[in-house]
Scaffold this active site. Structure first.
Site, PDB file in Angstrom:
ATOM      1  N   ASN A  10       0.864  -1.184   0.000  1.00 53.80           N
ATOM      2  CA  ASN A  10       0.000   0.000   0.000  1.00 53.80           C
ATOM      3  C   ASN A  10       0.900   1.233   0.000  1.00 53.80           C
ATOM      4  O   ASN A  10       1.493   1.567   1.018  1.00 53.80           O
ATOM      5  CB  ASN A  10      -0.879  -0.036   1.272  1.00 53.80           C
ATOM      6  CG  ASN A  10      -1.695   1.230   1.444  1.00 53.80           C
ATOM      7  OD1 ASN A  10      -1.801   2.045   0.532  1.00 53.80           O
ATOM      8  ND2 ASN A  10      -2.269   1.405   2.636  1.00 53.80           N
ATOM      9  N   LYS A  12       0.089   4.249  -0.270  1.00 53.69           N
ATOM     10  CA  LYS A  12      -0.585   5.437   0.279  1.00 53.69           C
ATOM     11  C   LYS A  12      -0.385   6.630  -0.675  1.00 53.69           C
ATOM     12  O   LYS A  12      -0.318   6.436  -1.884  1.00 53.69           O
ATOM     13  CB  LYS A  12      -0.083   5.729   1.692  1.00 53.69           C
ATOM     14  CG  LYS A  12      -0.116   4.482   2.579  1.00 53.69           C
ATOM     15  CD  LYS A  12       0.063   4.769   4.014  1.00 53.69           C
ATOM     16  CE  LYS A  12       0.130   3.448   4.777  1.00 53.69           C
ATOM     17  NZ  LYS A  12       0.128   3.618   6.205  1.00 53.69           N
ATOM     18  N   HIS A  98      -9.361   0.855   5.457  1.00 54.60           N
ATOM     19  CA  HIS A  98      -8.060   1.144   6.080  1.00 54.60           C
ATOM     20  C   HIS A  98      -8.277   2.123   7.235  1.00 54.60           C
ATOM     21  O   HIS A  98      -9.107   3.030   7.145  1.00 54.60           O
ATOM     22  CB  HIS A  98      -7.103   1.734   5.033  1.00 54.60           C
ATOM     23  CG  HIS A  98      -5.691   1.789   5.521  1.00 54.60           C
ATOM     24  ND1 HIS A  98      -5.250   2.739   6.411  1.00 54.60           N
ATOM     25  CD2 HIS A  98      -4.639   0.966   5.282  1.00 54.60           C
ATOM     26  CE1 HIS A  98      -3.967   2.514   6.675  1.00 54.60           C
ATOM     27  NE2 HIS A  98      -3.573   1.437   6.010  1.00 54.60           N
ATOM     28  N   GLU A 100      -6.682   4.607   8.184  1.00 52.72           N
ATOM     29  CA  GLU A 100      -6.512   6.027   7.835  1.00 52.72           C
ATOM     30  C   GLU A 100      -7.772   6.579   7.168  1.00 52.72           C
ATOM     31  O   GLU A 100      -8.131   7.735   7.362  1.00 52.72           O
ATOM     32  CB  GLU A 100      -5.274   6.200   6.935  1.00 52.72           C
ATOM     33  CG  GLU A 100      -3.995   5.997   7.739  1.00 52.72           C
ATOM     34  CD  GLU A 100      -2.810   5.489   6.932  1.00 52.72           C
ATOM     35  OE1 GLU A 100      -2.836   5.540   5.691  1.00 52.72           O
ATOM     36  OE2 GLU A 100      -1.842   5.018   7.569  1.00 52.72           O
ATOM     37  N   GLU A 170      -4.994  -5.197  10.849  1.00 48.87           N
ATOM     38  CA  GLU A 170      -3.976  -4.163  11.003  1.00 48.87           C
ATOM     39  C   GLU A 170      -4.205  -3.426  12.325  1.00 48.87           C
ATOM     40  O   GLU A 170      -5.011  -2.478  12.366  1.00 48.87           O
ATOM     41  CB  GLU A 170      -4.062  -3.154   9.863  1.00 48.87           C
ATOM     42  CG  GLU A 170      -3.868  -3.743   8.488  1.00 48.87           C
ATOM     43  CD  GLU A 170      -3.350  -2.699   7.512  1.00 48.87           C
ATOM     44  OE1 GLU A 170      -2.257  -2.905   6.990  1.00 48.87           O
ATOM     45  OE2 GLU A 170      -4.021  -1.677   7.319  1.00 48.87           O
ATOM     46  N   GLY A 176       2.685   2.195  10.758  1.00 49.33           N
ATOM     47  CA  GLY A 176       3.605   3.323  10.583  1.00 49.33           C
ATOM     48  C   GLY A 176       4.341   3.717  11.849  1.00 49.33           C
ATOM     49  O   GLY A 176       4.991   4.762  11.886  1.00 49.33           O
ATOM     50  N   SER A 216       3.743  -2.203  10.364  1.00 53.04           N
ATOM     51  CA  SER A 216       5.213  -2.209  10.502  1.00 53.04           C
ATOM     52  C   SER A 216       5.837  -3.556  10.146  1.00 53.04           C
ATOM     53  O   SER A 216       6.754  -4.024  10.827  1.00 53.04           O
ATOM     54  CB  SER A 216       5.614  -1.755  11.913  1.00 53.04           C
ATOM     55  OG  SER A 216       5.197  -0.433  12.134  1.00 53.04           O
TER      56      SER A 216
END
Ligand code: PEP
Length: 257
Positions: A10, A12, A98, A100, A170, A176, A216
């Site tokens: 991904n 992003k 996701h 985010e 996730e 991240g 990560s």
């Protein structure tokens, strides 16, 4: 039975035109010599999908994914991209849910369920993300949290529809941050997710469902994570932007088949 292993990158909102082409071309070249039951998924920004689709034609194990989409086929939705357009372009799957998107764009369970339906109706696969924030993990209600995300976003699907879904666990606290879930934490949640799928659908569908770990993921931890019995590969963010790191994670996926 052996489940399909997937390593998805991904990207992003990263890369410029030249960087995107270079990275995609290197990943596709290296992936085309891989043998085994693995799919390497590239999820670049929308703008690069068309060109990258053209580049991956000789690599059957390479798939392309969008990072999001609208639920409508067309209409007055300024700035949006429809699943119909993605299908038309040759996209194989769409990442939905996701953290985010949930956090920064307010995506709700109801909205995600509509997007899931729309993507499946265009015969693309869904990579459906779920996972708990840190405070939920600390309160030890992470299983309940993930259960609700799956029940509200996915479990309205029929068994046949569900076969086109890949689940990505996730944990938000690992995305991240450099802080990875331990192999035991990942396995425990993946097993829980598989059990929920079995209860909702069937043992066969649960066994066939690919469940990815994300958060990560790096070359140094991928093999141990992917070796867990219910972890079938990964959804990779930061490390997907570096060809060597990403390919080492892909190879880790291949080695655990
Ligand atoms: C992600 O955003 O899906 C992700 C897993 O990111 P990272 O690998 O950078 O934690």
């Amino acid at each position: 039975m052996s489940r399909r292993v997937i390593v998805a990158g991904n990207w992003k909102m990263n890369q410029d035109l030249m960087g995107a082409f270079r990275l995609a071309s290197e990943v596709i070249t290296d992936s085309s010599v891989l043998e085994g039951n693995i799919s390497v998924v590239l999820a670049p920004p929308y703008l690069y999908l068309h060109a990258i689709n053209g580049m991956r034609k000789d690599c059957p194990q390479c798939k392309i994914a969008a990072q999001n989409c609208h639920y409508a086929d067309s209409g007055a939705y300024t700035g949006e991209i429809s699943p119909k357009m993605l299908k038309d372009l040759g996209v194989d799957c769409v990442i939905l849910g996701h953290s985010e998107r949930r956090k920064y764009f307010g995506e709700t369970h109801e909205l995600l369920a509509k997007k899931v339906d729309a993507v499946l109706s265009h015969d693309m696969e869904v990579i459906f993300c779920c996972g708990e924030p840190l405070e939920v993990r600390e309160a030890a209600t992470h299983e309940q949290h993930v259960k609700e995300q799956l029940e509200q976003g996915l479990f309205h699907l029929s068994a046949n529809q569900f076969k086109k879904v890949v689940v990505a666990y996730e944990p938000v606290w690992a995305i991240g941050t450099g802080k990875t879930a331990s192999p035991e934490q990942a396995q425990s949640m993946h097993k829980f997710i598989r059990t929920l799928i079995e209860e909702k659908y069937s043992a066969e569908i649960a066994q066939e469902c690919t469940i990815l770990y994300g958060g990560s993921c790096k070359p140094s931890n991928a093999k141990e994570l992917f070796s867990q019995p219910d972890v079938d590969g990964g959804l990779v963010g930061g490390a997907a932007l570096k060809k060597e790191d990403f390919m080492n994670i892909v190879r880790a996926g291949l080695s655990t088949q």
